[in-house]
Scaffold this active site. Structure first.
Site, mmCIF file in Angstrom:
data_model
loop_
_atom_site.group_PDB
_atom_site.id
_atom_site.type_symbol
_atom_site.label_atom_id
_atom_site.label_comp_id
_atom_site.label_asym_id
_atom_site.label_seq_id
_atom_site.Cartn_x
_atom_site.Cartn_y
_atom_site.Cartn_z
ATOM 1 N N LYS A 35 -55.979 -6.194 5.642
ATOM 2 C CA LYS A 35 -55.709 -4.798 6.026
ATOM 3 C C LYS A 35 -56.863 -4.281 6.888
ATOM 4 O O LYS A 35 -58.032 -4.591 6.619
ATOM 5 C CB LYS A 35 -55.542 -3.950 4.763
ATOM 6 C CG LYS A 35 -55.094 -2.517 5.038
ATOM 7 C CD LYS A 35 -54.825 -1.779 3.728
ATOM 8 C CE LYS A 35 -54.395 -0.332 3.951
ATOM 9 N NZ LYS A 35 -54.138 0.386 2.704
ATOM 10 N N SER A 44 -49.942 2.777 2.224
ATOM 11 C CA SER A 44 -50.491 2.586 3.545
ATOM 12 C C SER A 44 -50.671 1.120 3.937
ATOM 13 O O SER A 44 -50.919 0.835 5.101
ATOM 14 C CB SER A 44 -51.846 3.299 3.630
ATOM 15 O OG SER A 44 -52.765 2.722 2.732
ATOM 16 N N SER A 86 -50.831 2.319 -2.638
ATOM 17 C CA SER A 86 -50.681 1.732 -1.302
ATOM 18 C C SER A 86 -50.594 0.211 -1.243
ATOM 19 O O SER A 86 -50.386 -0.343 -0.164
ATOM 20 C CB SER A 86 -51.815 2.200 -0.393
ATOM 21 O OG SER A 86 -51.676 3.561 -0.113
#
Lengths: 486, 95
Positions: free
Chosen positions: A79, A154, A178
């Site tokens: 990420k 996210s 997330s």
């Protein structure tokens, strides 16, 4: 069978037996990304040349018969809020569009020690703020199961990349859900470890008392593998827990006989899609058939969790994001008239709407005259929410419910209504506030879209969480369902 | 409690944000909606409840006070939007 369908342990064996090379694994990933990412949008930065070079070095090491790490040769995606030395890290924000970190996050060093290969950096909601991945400053990620729908946020890029078979596993970060919510929407496995189990050094902070890094994988065994590699104390993170790391793989026995499960009535009540509820009830029958027992319990402060979370997370975010001032890194406004003008215009040009909204909310909640009414009050309610979990865990080994109240919604459907968007996290946020571990595993589909089952454990009891999740997926096989795209 | 346009401007100033008129209007409405929702916390009596700022018992992490090499200046300045003579450059603070 595609190489992406293999478990990490099977890949390990094939590499060992020379049935597969690391270079082949890397090429499979690069090809799949190149074939599908114009549709999915999961990757922000690719490390093709670096990954190929590392693959050759590892293949040479394999031929020489040296020691192999736990994740030897396995290509991974990271990420984009986890810093990677020399590999652009944007946090999904224009503010950091040219930011090349000068060091690796501890989790990245640990993956390197385990000999995994970083294929690239994954798209995300800007600074991890969002529940749909539509807040990325670059492009929205699309759900591989239905390109008109969101992948969740996210860590939407991290979940979509695994679901689309672009990469073998990814790392995400979970503040209010997330990792788990996008894992549920994309039909993959997402684990939020206990707060403090995995170092946050090198994770760009959003809400420091809640953020936690964890793996997104195709199955529970892979999740245990990755957790084994990244868990552990780090003296560079003052919130890192100094606990002994057990053998997570040995926990995957398939045996859940006698396990006591609490099912919160609040997680199956109003606002939960009837089909999602049905899948969860079916999952509980599977646990029953395996010898576990479940009873309805109550987490009475659940309805206060979202308000608590958004006050606390926004307050912490407003403080953490103060460092983005246009001086040391990131966007800098042209021709500032003075220092204050430089700060204000750099931040206004660099941040997107959701980030500004949360900074504004947090600054307001922390400001003189409102601190007690909002921030302190929310911290007190957090105590009540944590006590809810403590009380249930006195009698039960696990708590089980849905990961999200619905399946993935359509792009643009909730983007103008932040409050509705925030309500998607009703099942994941209380867990984050309590700091306990939870995993989302696929438990079937509703109208062709994946549904996630959330299995929540006691602090630092990832072994029981993984054991139950593994037993469930072994019995049902929902983790083997793939979107048509891949 | 409700947020006025003046409050939005004041908070933006504290947060070092420059907002357009459209953003001010949008945030006024959205922040009011979120804070109205947050007022449901007042339904709970929290007298005597200790606040939880962190779920882990935190302690200071101490290290030995030993001199170690610092990061090289060129690395520190690698991402600086503007630098000069080994320093970050900002507009003049003193006239």
């Amino acid at each position: 069978m595609s190489v992406f369908d293999l478990r990490l342990s099977e890949i390990h064996n094939r590499l060992q037996n020379k049935q597969l090379s690391v270079a082949e694994l890397v090429e499979h990933s690069i090809k799949q990304i190149s074939d599908s990412d114009d549709k999915i949008g999961a990757f922000l930065t690719l490390n093709e040349a670096g990954a190929r070079k590392e693959a050759l070095a590892l293949d040479a090491q394999l031929a020489a018969g040296g020691n192999r790490g736990l994740l030897f040769g396995i290509p991974a995606g990271i990420k984009d809020n986890i810093v990677t030395e020399g590999l652009r890290t944007t946090c999904g924000s224009k503010f950091l569009e040219n930011y090349d970190p000068i060091y690796d996050a501890t989790v990245v060093s640990k993956l390197r020690d385990a000999q995994s290969i970083t294929i690239g950096k994954l798209n995300m909601d800007e600074f991890a703020m969002g529940g749909s991945n539509e807040n990325s400053a670059y492009r929205a990620v699309r759900n591989p199961w239905d390109l008109e729908r969101v992948p969740g946020g996210s860590s939407g890029g991290s979940a979509a990349a695994v679901a689309a078979g672009q990469v073998y596993f990814t790392l995400g970060s979970d503040t209010g859900g997330s990792i788990r919510q996008p894992a549920a929407y994309c039909g993959v496995v997402g684990l939020k470890p206990t707060y403090g189990l995995v170092s946050r050094f090198g994770l760009v902070a959003f809400a420091s008392s809640l953020d936690q890094i964890g793996p997104i994988t195709k199955n529970v065994e892979d999740s245990a593998y990755v957790l084994q590699a990244i868990a552990g104390h780090d003296d560079r993170d003052t919130t890192s827990a100094n606990v002994e790391i057990p053998d997570y793989l040995s926990a995957l026995t398939g045996d859940v006989k006698g396990l006591r499960i609490g099912v919160p009535k609040e997680y199956l009540g109003e606002g939960i899609d009837p089909q999602v509820k049905e899948r969860v009830l079916e999952a509980l029958k599977v646990f029953e058939s395996l010898g576990a027992v479940w009873e309805e319990v109550s987490l009475p402060h659940t309805e206060y969790a979202i308000a608590t979370y958004y006050l606390l997370a926004s307050s912490e975010a407003s403080s953490n994001l103060a460092r983005f001032d246009g001086v040391r890194y990131g966007v800098r406004a042209d021709n500032p008239s003075n220092l204050l003008d430089l700060y204000r215009r750099s931040r206004s040009e660099g941040f997107g709407a959701e980030v500004k909204r949360r900074i504004m909310l947090g600054t307001y909640a922390l400001s003189s005259g409102y601190y007690d009414a909002y921030y302190k009050k929310a911290q007190q309610v957090r105590t009540l929410i944590k006590q809810d979990f403590d009380q249930v865990f006195e009698k039960y080994d696990l708590i089980i419910g849905p990961t999200a109240p619905t399946t993935a919604f359509k792009l643009g459907e909730q983007v103008g209504d932040p409050l509705t968007m925030y309500l998607n996290d009703i099942c994941t946020i209380p867990v984050s506030l309590a700091g306990v571990p939870a995993i989302s595993v696929p438990c079937g589909t509703a109208e062709g879209l994946p549904v996630g089952l959330q299995i929540i454990g006691k602090p630092f009891d990832e072994q029981t969480v993984l054991r139950a999740a593994h037993a469930f997926e072994s019995q049902t096989g929902f983790h083997n369902l793939r979107p048509a795209l891949s | 409690m409700s947020i006025t346009r003046n409050d939005v401007e004041h908070v933006a100033n504290l947060a070092r944000l420059e907002l357009s008129e459209q953003e001010k209007e949008q945030f006024e409405g959205q922040l009011n909606a979120i804070l109205k929702y947050a007022e449901k916390l007042n339904q709970l009596d929290t007298d005597g409840i200790e606040p939880t700022s962190h779920v882990l018992p935190l302690a200071n992490v101490m290290r030995d006070d030993k001199v170690k090499p610092s990061l090289p200046i060129e690395k520190v300045l690698l991402n600086a939007p503007e630098d000069e003579d080994g320093h970050f450059k900002v507009p003049a603070v003193l006239e």
